[in-house]
Motif scaffolding. Structure first.
Motif: not given
Length: 381
Positions: A38-66
């Motif tokens: 979407l933002l070009g190869p240099e802005m790819n999150l996988n690439e940014l993680q590879r070069v240590s520009k982005v760290g481990r993404i933390e996600v919290n979830t909370k579910s209801t019935s649907n």
């Protein structure tokens, strides 16, 4: 962040809502998958993680019935522009699996600013705690010193002359000019001290000195000290005559300097040997120079050269002194922590040196025209 990541600069915080039941892994997959390309190869999150520009993404979830909702935190060590682009890219995600979703940026926190705030806050706590502690400890130490001095101070004779308590039992006594001198010698570890307290020598001082095996005068290094020494010698038999450094009062000396001056005499008295004494009054000017240099020269294995005004020309290891002399001029005195050898003598003569002082003088030939002395000859040790 992973162990190899760069220093985190920003935390990108987002919230999300999904119209269906999904897992945490689905959210992470959507973030990586739907921003890819979407933002070009240099802005790819996988690439940014590879070069240590982005760290481990933390996600919290909370579910209801649907539905599923929660938040995501992305540590980033890029510039703020890249953070903004990534945040906007994630906000454009509209599907997680088959379900509609909506991402919304909540904040981009400057981690360094927050850390600076924490550091300043903690620094204030440290300052308050330790400044208070330092003040209280300082006051305690001053009180200890004052009480320690006061506890060892006493008075002697009908005139209540200030003295330290060891005066009564010690077999030797140190005569000084005033109360402040007694206190300063106490700090240096000498408690057998009596203050004369005036140019007129009190009768009780004569009595005390007559009862002691050894009497030491330790007076200020000014003209007044010289006058008092002369007056003292007219009524009391002195075994040792000492003065502080030229222009300095005894009360101004550091405990270390006091000990440097008194220790040789104290050791000699303790061992029953006479301290070195000046052998000839003609050498007194040279003895004064040697006594100033000796404390900083003794046991250094060095030599110091002085000009006719007693200014230091050089100070070098004894092993280098002969070669150093060959390139120097204007030297009048050479003092060394070692033996005056024939080789050193020749080097000194060639350099125009007039006086050489050392611990010992080797068997020499052809020393005519030069003054050679040991520190012992000059009453210095």
């Amino acid at each position: 962040m992973s162990g190899k990541s760069g220093i985190v600069k920003y935390h990108v915080k987002l919230s999300y809502e999904v119209d269906g039941l999904v897992e945490r892994a689905d959210i992470i997959g959507a973030i990586f998958g739907q921003t890819e390309g979407l933002l070009g190869p240099e802005m790819n999150l996988n690439e940014l993680q590879r070069v240590s520009k982005v760290g481990r993404i933390e996600v919290n979830t909370k579910s209801t019935s649907n539905t599923t909702s929660g938040d995501a935190l992305i540590p980033m060590s890029t510039d703020i522009d890249t953070c903004a682009l990534i945040a906007a890219g994630i906000e454009s995600i509209d599907k997680v699996g088959p379900f509609d979703c909506k991402f919304r940026l909540e904040a981009i926190d400057d981690v360094r600013a927050a850390k600076k705030d924490d550091i300043v806050r903690r620094a204030k706590e440290i300052k308050q705690k330790w400044a208070t502690k330092t003040v209280s400890e300082g006051e305690t130490m001053l009180n200890d010193v004052h009480q320690g001095d006061a506890g060892k101070l006493a008075t002697y004779g009908p005139s209540k002359l200030t003295c330290s308590s060891g005066v009564f039992d010690s077999n030797w006594v140190i005569l000084v000019e005033g109360r402040a001198d007694v206190i300063n010698l106490l700090r240096a570890g000498y408690d057998n001290v009596l203050a004369i307290e005036g140019a007129k020598i009190d009768e009780s001082i004569k009595e005390l000195c007559n009862s002691k095996e050894t009497v030491v005068a330790f007076l200020d290094g000014d003209r007044s000290g010289g006058f008092i020494l002369k007056e003292l010698k007219s009524v009391v038999t002195l075994d040792y005559e000492l003065q502080a450094d030229t222009g300095v009062e005894v009360e101004e000396l550091t405990p270390q300097r006091i000990d440097e001056i008194l220790r040789p005499i104290a050791d000699e008295i303790k061992s029953g040997k006479p301290a070195p004494a000046l052998k000839s009054e003609d050498d007194k000017p040279l003895a004064e120079i040697a006594s100033k240099v000796f404390p900083n020269l003794n046991e250094t294995l060095e030599a110091v050269a002085l000009d006719s005004d007693q200014n230091e020309v050089f100070k070098v290891p004894i092993s280098e002194v002969v070669s150093k002399l060959s390139s120097q001029s204007g030297i009048k005195y050479l003092l060394l922590d070692g033996i005056i050898t024939q080789r050193l003598l020749e080097g000194a003569k060639n350099a125009g040196v007039e006086c050489v002082v050392g611990h010992r003088v080797a068997k020499l030939s052809n020393s005519d025209g030069m003054t050679l002395k040991t520190f012992g000859d000059l009453g210095v040790s």
